[in-house]
Design an enzyme around this catalytic site. Structure first.
Site, PDB file in Angstrom:
ATOM      1  N   ASP A 179      29.561 -43.623 -63.209  1.00  0.00           N
ATOM      2  CA  ASP A 179      28.484 -44.540 -63.589  1.00  0.00           C
ATOM      3  C   ASP A 179      27.946 -45.371 -62.425  1.00  0.00           C
ATOM      4  O   ASP A 179      27.303 -46.393 -62.638  1.00  0.00           O
ATOM      5  CB  ASP A 179      28.910 -45.437 -64.760  1.00  0.00           C
ATOM      6  CG  ASP A 179      29.838 -46.545 -64.320  1.00  0.00           C
ATOM      7  OD1 ASP A 179      30.608 -46.327 -63.374  1.00  0.00           O
ATOM      8  OD2 ASP A 179      29.784 -47.635 -64.914  1.00  0.00           O
ATOM      9  N   GLU A 180      28.203 -44.922 -61.193  1.00  0.00           N
ATOM     10  CA  GLU A 180      27.664 -45.638 -60.035  1.00  0.00           C
ATOM     11  C   GLU A 180      27.049 -44.637 -59.059  1.00  0.00           C
ATOM     12  O   GLU A 180      27.605 -43.554 -58.863  1.00  0.00           O
ATOM     13  CB  GLU A 180      28.782 -46.360 -59.282  1.00  0.00           C
ATOM     14  CG  GLU A 180      29.439 -47.499 -60.006  1.00  0.00           C
ATOM     15  CD  GLU A 180      30.745 -47.862 -59.320  1.00  0.00           C
ATOM     16  OE1 GLU A 180      30.808 -48.915 -58.673  1.00  0.00           O
ATOM     17  OE2 GLU A 180      31.693 -47.061 -59.418  1.00  0.00           O
TER      18      GLU A 180
ATOM     19  N   ASP B 270      24.898 -49.562 -60.843  1.00  0.00           N
ATOM     20  CA  ASP B 270      26.108 -49.456 -61.660  1.00  0.00           C
ATOM     21  C   ASP B 270      25.703 -49.630 -63.120  1.00  0.00           C
ATOM     22  O   ASP B 270      25.123 -50.642 -63.492  1.00  0.00           O
ATOM     23  CB  ASP B 270      27.089 -50.559 -61.215  1.00  0.00           C
ATOM     24  CG  ASP B 270      28.440 -50.460 -61.913  1.00  0.00           C
ATOM     25  OD1 ASP B 270      28.501 -49.909 -63.040  1.00  0.00           O
ATOM     26  OD2 ASP B 270      29.427 -50.952 -61.341  1.00  0.00           O
TER      27      ASP B 270
HETATM   28 MG    MG Z   1      29.705 -49.761 -64.744  1.00  0.00          MG
END
Ligand code: MG
Length: 406
Positions: free
Chosen positions: A104-105, A8
């Site tokens: 974003d992961e 993340d």
């Molecule tokens: Mg994040």
């Protein structure tokens, strides 16, 4: 074995801005959305801004009242999407099993890569190092035997740790997972948290030991999902998406919020189907198989189903009823977060044109005419009236990426 990684990116949008504009490094930076659209909400805050108590989704004015010297940056979604794709490519250097989970992961399954890169912890630290060196964005990594635990491990432990890496095994469940509040369980939102509280369930441990028949009676299939999740059980695999699958034409969207009502969901299903059909027509393709993928608010509740069309088509009048049927057959009343629809089993439109469309020349040429107008005057020149209703995302999507200006 603990082979599943969830990486993340930390303060993703803000970190990208800091990487692109070195003068922002070390400063409190907040990325704020368009005030007209999102009421000026903080989309991301740099590590330095978070120290002032600024959190994601906080109204901009509130963030600025906490830290008046914060530097406000407008979001550049196209740049974040591009960066996100670079990160996925970096992950693929470590394992073919990479599944993007959000902008974003991403999940990486390191099984079988030991000889090349060592343990999953080694992969995690090398991945972090590589991402930071190449794009200047720091990240946290949770490691566990499955996706669910990797996600929770990252959220509750890795993000707060100095090393940015944490590893949980099944043995850690009673000690690390069960004492936590039930809201920390992936897929438990405010609404469920309240439901659970009314049942006397406040920790994940209480939920894990709660009688399954009662959970099932109250929440249907989800009841069972919650029982398994609370026990750290998740059999879903890290599945690489094939967005650019040449054999099929697909379109997917992640909804800006959870959709519950069929009327809203139906509007979105129709829009995505129309988008897929439009792309098929532009490529001069017709398809025989329609596939629907639906993801709920948690990791486990997802469904992928396909159906054969009566005949090859790229018209939404043929395809929409099947998509709606698939949805209603295979998805209960759980909230929906993401939908993908794709048309595969393709062949050239021209080749079968006369045979397939013989009695439908008017309908087909209308569809192509609409495409041409959209192509020349923009997507909003012609659209279905249903897109104007509450659930419609067509307008948003035609000019925005991820709900923000590109
Ligand atoms: Mg994040």
């Amino acid at each position: 074995m603990e082979t599943v990684l969830l990486a993340d990116m930390n303060s993703f949008f803000a970190s990208v801005e800091q990487a692109d504009q070195p003068e922002l490094l070390g400063k409190p930076v907040i990325v704020c959305g368009d005030p007209a659209k999102r009421h000026g909400i903080t989309l991301a805050a740099s590590r330095e801004a978070k120290k002032y108590g600024i959190k994601t989704a906080m109204p901009c004015w509130e963030a600025l009242s906490l830290c008046p010297e914060a530097i406000v940056v407008r979001p550049r979604m196209a740049r974040y999407v591009e960066t996100s794709l670079v990160i996925v490519e970096i992950a693929k250097e470590f394992s073919p099993l990479v599944e993007p989970f959000s902008i974003d992961e991403l999940f990486i399954d390191t099984q079988g890569t030991e000889k090349l890169f060592g343990s999953s912890v080694d992969v995690a630290s090398l991945f972090r190092k590589t991402v930071y060196e190449r794009i200047g964005v720091p990240c946290s990594v949770g490691i566990a035997p499955n996706k669910l635990l990797a996600k929770i491990c990252c959220d509750v432990e890795a993000k707060k740790s100095l090393s940015g890496i944490s590893k949980w095994s099944y043995e850690d469940i009673p000690v690390k997972l069960w004492p936590r509040p039930v809201k920390d369980l992936f897929g438990v939102g405010k609404r469920m948290e309240k439901n659970f509280k009314n049942m006397g369930i406040t920790t994940i441990g209480t939920l894990a030991q709660y009688p399954v028949p009662i959970l099932k009676k109250k929440f249907g299939i989800l009841g069972e999902v919650y029982h398994l999740s609370a026990n750290g059980i998740d059999n879903s695999q890290v599945t690489p998406h094939s967005h650019d699958d040449v054999k099929g034409i697909g379109h997917s969207i992640t909804l800006p919020r959870d959709y519950y009502r069929w009327e809203e969901i139906q509007v979105v299903l129709r829009e995505i189907t129309e988008e897929v059909c439009c792309r098929a027509r532009r490529k001069g393709k017709i398809g025989k198989t329609i596939s629907l993928y639906v993801r709920g608010i948690d990791l486990i509740s997802s469904v992928q189903r396909s159906k054969l069309l009566a005949s090859y088509s790229n018209l939404s009048t043929d395809i929409c009823p099947l998509v709606e049927w698939l949805f209603q057959q295979h998805w209960g009343s759980q909230p929906v977060r993401a939908i993908t629809i794709s048309l595969s089993n393709l062949m050239d439109d021209e080749a079968l044109q006369l045979e397939v469309f013989a009695d439908r020349v008017a309908e087909r040429s209308l569809a192509y005419t609409i495409d041409n107008i959209r192509y020349r005057y923009g997507k909003t020149a012609i659209f279905k009236a249903s897109s104007l209703s509450e659930g419609g995302v067509y307008h948003e999507r035609s000019t925005l990426i991820g709900g923000h200006k590109a």
